[in-house]
Each structure stands twice: as C-alpha cells, then as structure tokens.
Design an enzyme around this catalytic site. Structure first.
Site, PDB file in Angstrom:
ATOM      1  N   HIS A  99      -2.321  -3.046   5.224  1.00 27.20           N
ATOM      2  CA  HIS A  99      -2.946  -4.332   5.524  1.00 27.20           C
ATOM      3  C   HIS A  99      -3.736  -4.111   6.806  1.00 27.20           C
ATOM      4  O   HIS A  99      -3.303  -3.353   7.685  1.00 27.20           O
ATOM      5  CB  HIS A  99      -1.933  -5.428   5.849  1.00 27.20           C
ATOM      6  CG  HIS A  99      -0.924  -5.725   4.781  1.00 27.20           C
ATOM      7  ND1 HIS A  99       0.220  -4.999   4.621  1.00 27.20           N
ATOM      8  CD2 HIS A  99      -0.879  -6.716   3.857  1.00 27.20           C
ATOM      9  CE1 HIS A  99       0.926  -5.518   3.624  1.00 27.20           C
ATOM     10  NE2 HIS A  99       0.285  -6.552   3.133  1.00 27.20           N
ATOM     11  N   ASP A 102      -1.603  -4.278   9.861  1.00 30.15           N
ATOM     12  CA  ASP A 102      -0.597  -3.238  10.132  1.00 30.15           C
ATOM     13  C   ASP A 102      -1.215  -2.134  10.964  1.00 30.15           C
ATOM     14  O   ASP A 102      -0.579  -1.590  11.854  1.00 30.15           O
ATOM     15  CB  ASP A 102      -0.103  -2.489   8.874  1.00 30.15           C
ATOM     16  CG  ASP A 102       0.205  -3.352   7.704  1.00 30.15           C
ATOM     17  OD1 ASP A 102       0.694  -4.464   7.908  1.00 30.15           O
ATOM     18  OD2 ASP A 102      -0.043  -2.886   6.560  1.00 30.15           O
TER      19      ASP A 102
HETATM   20  C1  XLS Z   1       5.177  -8.705  -0.452  1.00 28.04           C
HETATM   21  C2  XLS Z   1       4.202  -7.830  -1.076  1.00 28.04           C
HETATM   22  C3  XLS Z   1       3.258  -7.136  -0.107  1.00 28.04           C
HETATM   23  C4  XLS Z   1       2.080  -6.594  -0.847  1.00 28.04           C
HETATM   24  C5  XLS Z   1       0.896  -6.308   0.002  1.00 28.04           C
HETATM   25  O1  XLS Z   1       6.146  -9.137  -1.060  1.00 28.04           O
HETATM   26  O2  XLS Z   1       4.876  -6.902  -1.868  1.00 28.04           O
HETATM   27  O3  XLS Z   1       3.920  -6.148   0.607  1.00 28.04           O
HETATM   28  O4  XLS Z   1       2.393  -5.443  -1.550  1.00 28.04           O
HETATM   29  O5  XLS Z   1       0.426  -7.441   0.645  1.00 28.04           O
END
Ligand code: XLS
Ligand code: NI
Ligand code: NI
Length: 434
Positions: A99, A102
């Site tokens: 993301h 991150d």
């Molecule tokens: C959350 C999601 C997230 C996505 C990416 O539950 O799995 O981690 O994979 O935004």
C-alpha cells in the site's frame, strides 16, 4: 549488517529436521513440466512484513524491529527498504505488494506525502533492478486515515472522494513506475456501518465512476496490468460492497468493468463470507476472472480476519487444484497476506512463518498435480454428468430444448434411477495422496 539471523533458506527435502530449510519448496524442481517457482509465484506483503507491529484489540504491538526508529520520517521509510530486500533475498521470494502508506509516510498534506512516496519508490526501483524482484501489485490505503472513516470511493463527502481519487492516481503512477504487474482495490471502508444513514445506490454508482476513472488513467499513463478487486464481506465495515466473488462479478458486469478487472481472492475473506476458498475460486474461474490470491487462512474459533499463515495441506491442495485447473497464474501470484501471531515477535519468526507457507503450498502443488495425473477424480466428475453427453443433453445445454419436449420424454421414461454422489469415496481418494 544483517537483520535476520540466518543465511539464505535452502531446500533440504522432506527428511530434513532443520527448521530453517524448505522441506518441499524446491524452486527449480519441475512439477508437470513447470518449475515450482513459476507455478507458485510467491509474493510478500510490505504491510505485514515491515509494518505490522502485531497489536490486537487488547494490546499494543510486540514485534521486535531494531531497524525501525519508530518515527514517521521518510528516512525511516527508506531504511526499511533495505531490511525488506534482505528478507526477500533470504527467503527466496521474487514478488512483493504494497500500500502507498506502508512504504512511505503520510505527511502534513498530499503533496508532501506524494514527495515522500517518490523518494521511496526511487529506492524500490533501484533495489528491484539489483535483485530482479518484481512488484506483483500496488494499492492505496483508503482505510486507515480518519478522513476515510466513512469510506473513500463511497464516502458521502465529495471532498473525501476527491482526495481518494488523487491518492489512487498517485499510487497507480508509482505502480507503473515500478513496472507493477497489477493494481488492487480492497475496499475495507467501501460499505456501510448502518443503512439508516446510507444511500447504497448512490455509493455504488460513485464507486463505479471511481473505478472507470482508474481505468481511464491507467490508459493515459500506459499501465496495462489488470486491476484486481479483493472481496471481503465485512471488517472493518458492517457490510462491504465487494462482499464475495459473486457480488464482485455482479458489480463489475452491471457497471461494464469486466474487461479491466479480475479478482484477487483471499482465503480468510472467503471464510468470513461463509464460503470455502475453493468455492470462491471456482466462481471466479468459471467467469474467467481469477487474477491473484492472497494466501492465508482464518481460524475456526475466531470470527475476524486473523490473517494466519497457510499451513493446512488440505487447503493448499484445494487451492492448487483450482490453479492448475485454470491453467496457472499469469499476472497474479500467491501473496502471503499473513502475519505472525502476537507471541511470535522476533524477526526470525518472519522467516519461519514464510517457510511454513511456502512449504505448505509446494506440498499442496505436488499433491494436486498427483491427483490430476491420477485422473480418477476428474473422470468421476465427468462421468457424473455423462447423461448430458447425449443428443438431448446437448440440445438442453445449447438452449434448444423446451419444457414441452422434456415433458413428453419424462412421461415416457418413468421414475429416474440416479447414481450415488460418492462423496465419502472421493474424500478417501483425495486422502490417498496426502
Ligand atoms: C485486508 C486486506 C488487505 C488487502 C490489501 O483484509 O486483505 O490487506 O489485501 O489492501
Ligand atoms: Ni488481502
Ligand atoms: Ni484480509
């Protein structure tokens, strides 16, 4: 300086007792004519590996991260990149996902945040070139900041929607800059907490307009990779619009987005939706819409997204049966959207966790290939429908029959005698291979 107390993890085979070795994942070993590495396309998520402090609703983080100074600075973000690439190199994972927030900090305003992102992306690009690691997909975090508490692309507030659009535009450009193979939308807050305050129709229309703008912008900047939608029924919202595979497909069809999207399916989300992962994958594959997988698992006793590492061979076998059946992953991969338990706080636990996931999938791949080579399971299913292989069957399947024609035959035939579904026999058959 090394941050993970181990050398590169090697394959030592099923009889090895070394916890820091692969027992099944042997990257170049051919399974059905294709290397394990190419079948499995493992990816590591930046958010869990580098940013997850392992907190839970009852307590703060426990993860030991000596490389992280705890600040929200760009410098700290740049330092993490080196640690992440050391991790990838040691574990032998060639793809990763992020993301925007991150990899780089959210700063005082959008342009400052964008500048921080540019600095980190430049470093990631260098590291990718040095190591051959590839970006599987990027995404924008439209769920952590308080401005998104009521949604991003489905916010009732147009200024929030606008901000979200700007953030996705930038995340898309960064994905393109890093030659990302895909771009994911997971809409944790794209749903509602209560219908008392929600105009669902308007929110869905807004979401579709948002995704069309993403498609248009991708065209403008020459980003060709697929977009992925990642279904999840709830958490953090009470109801998320992208609740499961079927709901996503319906949404994409209704708003004419099928050509640009595929699904990124996560095991724990399937469980939360009340489905098996095999069900979710089958629905997507039947529509030619399975793109990628967030490979984790849930816990039968805890009702939230526990994001555990997949270690259940039965589960990985089912996932690999689906992937082999569809002819393999292309742009997508198996992204370990998984975190360690709060009690596993040492850096080396990250290595143990990924070894487990990779070995479970390698093992599942070998079993799935063996089941396919054996052929009895597929033959049973084919035979189960063989009555439709008749002339009448093909008339029915091609829409050329009628109730009147079938009534005539039913009256003449009398009571049908049907065959057993043989579920238990087939379960035993699968167990022969485990
Ligand atoms: C959350 C999601 C997230 C996505 C990416 O539950 O799995 O981690 O994979 O935004
Ligand atoms: Ni996920
Ligand atoms: Ni999840």
């Amino acid at each position: 300086m090394q941050h993970f107390e181990c050398d590169k993890i090697n394959y030592e085979g099923p009889s090895s007792k070394n916890p820091l070795a692969f027992k099944h994942y042997n990257p170049d070993e051919l399974i059905g004519g294709k290397s394990m590495k190419d079948h499995l396309r493992f990816a590591a998520p930046y958010w869990h590996v580098m940013r997850n402090e392992l907190s839970d609703p009852f307590g703060g983080g426990t993860a030991v991260m000596p490389w992280d100074d705890g600040s929200n600075s760009t410098e700290n973000a740049l330092n993490r990149v080196d640690v992440f690439f050391e991790f990838l190199e040691k574990i032998g994972i060639d793809f990763y996902c992020w993301h925007d927030r991150d990899i780089a900090p959210e700063l005082g305003d959008l342009s400052a945040s964008n500048a921080a992102l540019d600095a980190v992306v430049a470093k990631l690009k260098e590291k990718q070139a040095q190591t051959g690691v590839k970006l599987l997909w990027g995404t924008a975090c439209l769920f952590s900041h308080p401005r998104y508490s009521q949604g991003g692309a489905t916010s009732p507030d147009m200024n929030v929607y606008t901000y979200a659009a700007a953030q996705v535009k930038k995340a898309l450009e960064c994905t393109k800059e890093l030659d990302g193979l895909g771009y994911t939308f997971w809409g944790g807050r794209e749903g509602y907490a209560t219908l008392l305050n929600t105009n669902m129709k308007r929110e869905l229309d807004h979401l579709a307009a948002f995704l069309h703008m993403a498609v248009d912008h991708a065209k403008q900047i020459g980003f060709n990779g697929p977009f992925y939608i990642e279904p999840k029924p709830r958490e953090p919202s009470t109801h998320q619009y992208d609740s499961d595979s079927a709901a996503c497909l319906n949404f994409l069809r209704e708003y004419d987005l099928m050509d640009h999207f595929k699904l990124n399916l996560e095991t724990n989300h399937a469980t939360l939706a009340g489905h098996t992962m095999q069900h979710e994958m089958t629905v997507a594959i039947n529509a030619g819409m399975l793109g990628s997988v967030d490979a984790n698992r849930g816990d039968e006793l805890i009702g939230w997204d526990t994001d555990q590492f997949p270690t259940d061979i039965y589960l990985t076998t089912q996932v690999m049966l689906c992937i082999l059946e569809m002819g393999g992953l292309t742009t997508g991969g198996l992204n370990f959207d998984a975190k360690r338990r709060r009690e596993s706080h040492e850096p080396i636990d990250l290595i143990h966790a990924h070894i487990g996931g990779m070995d479970a999938f390698a093992h599942g791949l070998k079993i799935a290939q063996a089941i396919r080579d054996d052929g009895r399971l597929a033959a049973f299913v084919q035979d189960r429908y063989s009555s439709f292989d008749s002339e009448l069957g093909s008339q029915i399947e091609s829409g050329k029959s009628s109730f009147a024609a079938l009534e005539k035959i039913a009256l003449a035939n009398g009571e049908p005698i049907i065959a057993s579904g043989r579920q238990e026999m087939l379960e035993n058959l699968v167990n022969e291979f485990l």
